[in-house]
Design an enzyme around this catalytic site. Structure first.
Site, PDB file in Angstrom:
ATOM      1  N   CYS A   1     -10.499  -2.704  -4.059  1.00  0.00           N
ATOM      2  CA  CYS A   1      -9.550  -3.716  -4.528  1.00  0.00           C
ATOM      3  C   CYS A   1     -10.149  -5.059  -4.971  1.00  0.00           C
ATOM      4  O   CYS A   1      -9.960  -5.790  -6.074  1.00  0.00           O
ATOM      5  CB  CYS A   1      -8.447  -4.395  -3.404  1.00  0.00           C
ATOM      6  SG  CYS A   1      -7.158  -3.017  -2.949  1.00  0.00           S
TER       7      CYS A   1
ATOM      8  N   ASN B   1       0.910  -1.123  -0.160  1.00  0.00           N
ATOM      9  CA  ASN B   1       0.072   0.000  -0.033  1.00  0.00           C
ATOM     10  C   ASN B   1       0.796   1.394  -0.105  1.00  0.00           C
ATOM     11  O   ASN B   1       1.957   1.124   0.448  1.00  0.00           O
ATOM     12  CB  ASN B   1      -1.110   0.128   1.023  1.00  0.00           C
ATOM     13  CG  ASN B   1      -0.357  -0.152   2.722  1.00  0.00           C
ATOM     14  OD1 ASN B   1       0.494  -0.812   2.749  1.00  0.00           O
ATOM     15  ND2 ASN B   1      -0.938   0.638   3.493  1.00  0.00           N
TER      16      ASN B   1
ATOM     17  N   GLU C   1      -3.267  -4.996  -2.860  1.00  0.00           N
ATOM     18  CA  GLU C   1      -3.709  -5.669  -3.684  1.00  0.00           C
ATOM     19  C   GLU C   1      -3.838  -5.009  -5.354  1.00  0.00           C
ATOM     20  O   GLU C   1      -3.393  -5.578  -6.040  1.00  0.00           O
ATOM     21  CB  GLU C   1      -5.158  -6.232  -3.371  1.00  0.00           C
ATOM     22  CG  GLU C   1      -5.083  -6.758  -2.123  1.00  0.00           C
ATOM     23  CD  GLU C   1      -5.392  -5.913  -0.792  1.00  0.00           C
ATOM     24  OE1 GLU C   1      -4.843  -4.504  -1.016  1.00  0.00           O
ATOM     25  OE2 GLU C   1      -6.316  -6.147   0.008  1.00  0.00           O
TER      26      GLU C   1
ATOM     27  N   CYS D   1     -10.324  -4.493   0.683  1.00  0.00           N
ATOM     28  CA  CYS D   1     -11.344  -3.403   0.479  1.00  0.00           C
ATOM     29  C   CYS D   1     -12.236  -3.565  -0.666  1.00  0.00           C
ATOM     30  O   CYS D   1     -11.954  -4.293  -1.531  1.00  0.00           O
ATOM     31  CB  CYS D   1     -10.900  -2.046   0.853  1.00  0.00           C
ATOM     32  SG  CYS D   1     -10.388  -1.457  -0.771  1.00  0.00           S
TER      33      CYS D   1
ATOM     34  N   CYS E   1      -3.934   0.589  -2.395  1.00  0.00           N
ATOM     35  CA  CYS E   1      -3.890  -0.655  -1.607  1.00  0.00           C
ATOM     36  C   CYS E   1      -3.038  -1.566  -2.124  1.00  0.00           C
ATOM     37  O   CYS E   1      -2.689  -1.331  -3.566  1.00  0.00           O
ATOM     38  CB  CYS E   1      -5.172  -1.317  -1.187  1.00  0.00           C
ATOM     39  SG  CYS E   1      -6.419  -0.373  -0.348  1.00  0.00           S
TER      40      CYS E   1
ATOM     41  N   GLU F   1       0.325   5.403   0.584  1.00  0.00           N
ATOM     42  CA  GLU F   1      -0.795   6.347   1.004  1.00  0.00           C
ATOM     43  C   GLU F   1      -0.239   7.811   0.412  1.00  0.00           C
ATOM     44  O   GLU F   1       0.728   8.023  -0.075  1.00  0.00           O
ATOM     45  CB  GLU F   1      -0.803   6.312   2.443  1.00  0.00           C
ATOM     46  CG  GLU F   1      -1.112   5.028   2.986  1.00  0.00           C
ATOM     47  CD  GLU F   1      -1.495   4.918   4.365  1.00  0.00           C
ATOM     48  OE1 GLU F   1      -2.198   4.256   5.162  1.00  0.00           O
ATOM     49  OE2 GLU F   1      -1.012   6.098   5.165  1.00  0.00           O
TER      50      GLU F   1
END
Lengths: 146, 146, 146, 146
Positions: free
Chosen positions: C100, C49, C62, C97, C60, C51
């Site tokens: 993803c 990930n 994934e 999430c 993220c 940010e």
């Protein structure tokens, strides 16, 4: 419009953004932002930032106002006032992120759209969207090439 | 609530979503979606999808409704109706994308949130958010570990 | 493939995800995630990930793996292992999430894609993408209606 | 570095972006973009745009390159070359969208980061990130106020 009248309208837009900021949902950053967006015919829409546990699903205040206004049928805007910061009373004018500049771009004339970065109704700076997002990528980039 | 009364409320929520869909801004996909979101105390907020020349800056109808409601101070929802599709009169019930499921997750009880996938006021399916986003990542995942 | 051989391949995928997690850039949430994605022909791509100060510009782990693999020309995947959490050694399996899940959906067969939620190479759960994102919105929804 | 040497490095970065563009996944827009990103120590990472049926889950080429590089442990960049457009041979230099400018902002010095908008290895314009995203919102905005 006379200058004094215009200034009072800006102050009112800032006050509206400050009120909108009260509903910000920012449990992760603690950074709370409000925005007030004026359409070309003078209607005002508001927004606040709304965060998400999966950070990328967050929306900023400026975009929230544009998205809501567009869903109400609005397509052209002329001004947006933004107030925000971590403290209860923001001391720093909050500049829109690149994502919000891109969203504004879809519905605004870059050279005419007024972006008001405000600390309060007596202290603000004004920029155009063109100044904040020069050489922008917009609808005509896709259309030209289709 | 009696079943007939509940069914009529669902039909009304679907009609509201259909009206909201009229303001969708979807010049790139031609796919137009409307949503109507009901809070726990019965207030209804609406949204439509709003696209952007830079596709990732797009918002869906469902999220738009949640973001606007949250910016109005709402924090708990109990139902959302969704109508959408490429044609003027949608024939396929439109399922929410994963991003919208994630945004709903922030403010809903997964087991209780009702998601109404509708083709019109007389034809719909109902699922819970838990059914649409099982094993979800939500606020408690961040909080537990802080 | 024999079961023991398959289990060892899963463990190896988890170890690769754990190594990828070391490069997570998560100064805002402190929540660090790594992912390892296997294509249908067995090549493995990784992600972590990343940010952003404007939270919505975050990616993220994934999705980062999927996006990188797709940019390398890959179009079909069969498994992804995910490890993550706030602590140095994650104790909770980290679920992807909704965003993803949506990104995986573009390139995977929902019923066949294996999603490995792992705490470590000896402790994991396996789900299909279909289980994590039922009734999904995917490419055929747009194509059918075009 | 001598000017001729620098120009040849830029040309090589553009060629790398052009090669990366071949793997763009853009079934919805038909707009294909490639990017090549150079770290402060000279390593080059690439990206291409990867779209999604739910448009907002799309990633652009520039961001894809940054996200992958960051997941490989890179934290500082000095140049990015971008080529893109709807046609097989782009005639218009493609400017990065606001979202990508925001993602670059996290890892670049705005005044020093070189953004190369290219039509090909013999025709390009160079701007700084500061010129493309003035008055930006970045990590220090959140940190100052924490």
């Amino acid at each position: 419009m006379k200058k004094a009248e215009d200034q009072e309208k800006i102050r009112q837009l800032i006050r509206t953004a400050m009120a909108a900021r009260k509903n910000a949902y920012a449990p992760y950053s603690g950074f709370r932002v409000g925005a007030a967006l004026e359409t070309e015919d003078g209607t005002v829409y508001t927004g606040a930032n709304v965060e998400n546990a999966s950070y990328s699903a967050t929306v900023c205040a400026e975009r929230n106002a544009v998205f809501h206004a567009a869903a109400c049928g609005e397509r052209r805007f002329r001004a947006i006032a933004i107030v925000g910061g971590a403290e209860e009373e923001p001391r720093h004018a909050c500049s829109p992120c690149g994502v919000c500049r891109q969203v504004l771009r879809e519905f605004c004339s870059p050279k005419e759209m007024r972006v008001i970065l405000a600390r309060g109704p007596e202290e603000w700076r004004e920029m155009t969207l063109e100044e904040l997002l020069p050489e922008s990528f917009g609808p005509e980039n896709l259309q030209v090439k289709r």
